[in-house]
Design an enzyme around this catalytic site. Structure first.
Site, PDB file in Angstrom:
ATOM      1  CB  SER A 166     -76.400  95.088 -94.752  1.00 61.85           C
ATOM      2  OG  SER A 166     -75.484  94.463 -95.615  1.00 61.85           O
TER       3      SER A 166
ATOM      4  CG  ASP B 208     -76.271  91.445 -94.184  1.00 58.90           C
ATOM      5  OD1 ASP B 208     -77.230  92.078 -93.726  1.00 58.90           O
ATOM      6  OD2 ASP B 208     -75.599  91.829 -95.160  1.00 58.90           O
TER       7      ASP B 208
END
Length: 304
Positions: free
Chosen positions: A42, A176
């Site tokens: 991320s 993510d």
């Protein structure tokens, strides 16, 4: 010796990570250039890709401080269309996409001079003769070989790993990587040991893991007779924190003194999409308060 730098996910709290790097690099200029593998999930994936592309930590810090309002840009119309956050993501990702393209341009993973590992989650992996269509983790890397992702655009990988559910829409079918490996340390160790990639020996691996700051979270009660509705709110945070703790535990057991982690409990809660300058300055202060003396001594002995 194979040296790994690993960076957690955490939204705008990547500023915490970048600040730690800013503090360490003056006395250890080979910290980043000497890393054989940069792993990140991320926001940590963006940091890993940025460092591999030659972006210095100070510039990454400026990106977080100066561009937060552009990245987390929301409008009243968007809130109305999404019924707040009920049926749509908080942000469109247009601002994030623009900023990432300005940094990475049209570079591909194979263009990066350092090895990277960036987790994401594929919501619809293509079927194969021995497997139906499924969702599964995906670990993007630029090691050579048949499974290399060297042809992937850096921007696309950065947007896939940071497509945090509820914050941003999915990107190219990915969300993510934090849902499976918000702390990618163990994934990085596995990649380094893979004969198709790093082919290192475990006893040669040295790993420095850097977090984004932690909230002090807990749930009171010895017997919680909860159903789906009650568990739904804390479940995502609980699972991500738990997985991060597992990776830390495994690295400590496997690597011993060849492993260090930098993180701390924050003095108060902090939002992943925070954009107020005074709050960002507070996060920097939290990173500045960490005593890095022991870490610097460890780097002298393990990163030379």
């Amino acid at each position: 010796m194979l040296r790994i730098l690993s960076f957690d996910g955490g939204g705008i709290m990547g500023l915490f990570t970048a600040t730690i790097l800013e503090r360490l690099t003056p006395a250890h200029p080979g910290l980043i250039a000497g890393a054989d593998l940069l792993a990140g999930t991320s926001t940590g994936g963006i940091i890993a890709l940025g460092l591999a592309a030659g972006v210095p930590p100070a510039e990454l810090s400026r990106l977080y401080r100066d561009r937060a309002k552009k990245i987390f840009d929301d409008t009243l119309w968007d809130n109305l269309v999404d019924l707040g956050n009920a049926i749509g993501a908080d942000y469109s990702a247009k601002g994030l996409t623009k900023e990432l393209r300005a940094v990475f341009g049209d570079r591909r993973l194979s263009d990066l001079p350092q090895r990277v590992l960036v987790p994401a989650f594929d919501l619809q992996a293509d079927a194969t003769p021995d497997r139906p269509t499924v969702w599964k983790p995906k670990f993007f890397h630029n090691y050579p070989g048949e499974d290399s992702d060297g042809d992937e655009l850096v921007v696309d990988v950065a947007l896939r790993t940071s497509a945090a559910p509820t914050y941003f829409p999915s990107y190219q079918g990915y969300i993510d990587g934090g849902v499976v490996a918000n702390n990618p340390s163990m994934a990085a160790v596995a990649q380094a040991l893979d004969p198709r990639a790093g082919s290192a020996r475990l006893e040669d691996v040295v790993l420095l893991s850097i977090g984004t700051g932690m909230e002090s979270k807990y749930i009171k009660g010895q017997k919680l007779d909860w159903g789906w509705g009650e568990w739904a709110r804390p479940l995502v945070s609980l699972m991500i924190s738990g997985v991060m703790g597992v990776a830390d535990h495994q690295c400590r057991l496997l690597l011993g003194d060849r492993y260090r982690r930098i993180d701390r409990y924050l003095d108060e809660p902090f939002k992943l999409d925070e954009k107020r300058p005074e709050r960002l300055a507070w996060l920097v202060e939290q990173a500045m308060e960490i005593d890095l003396t022991e870490i610097e001594g460890w780097l002298d002995g393990h990163w030379a």
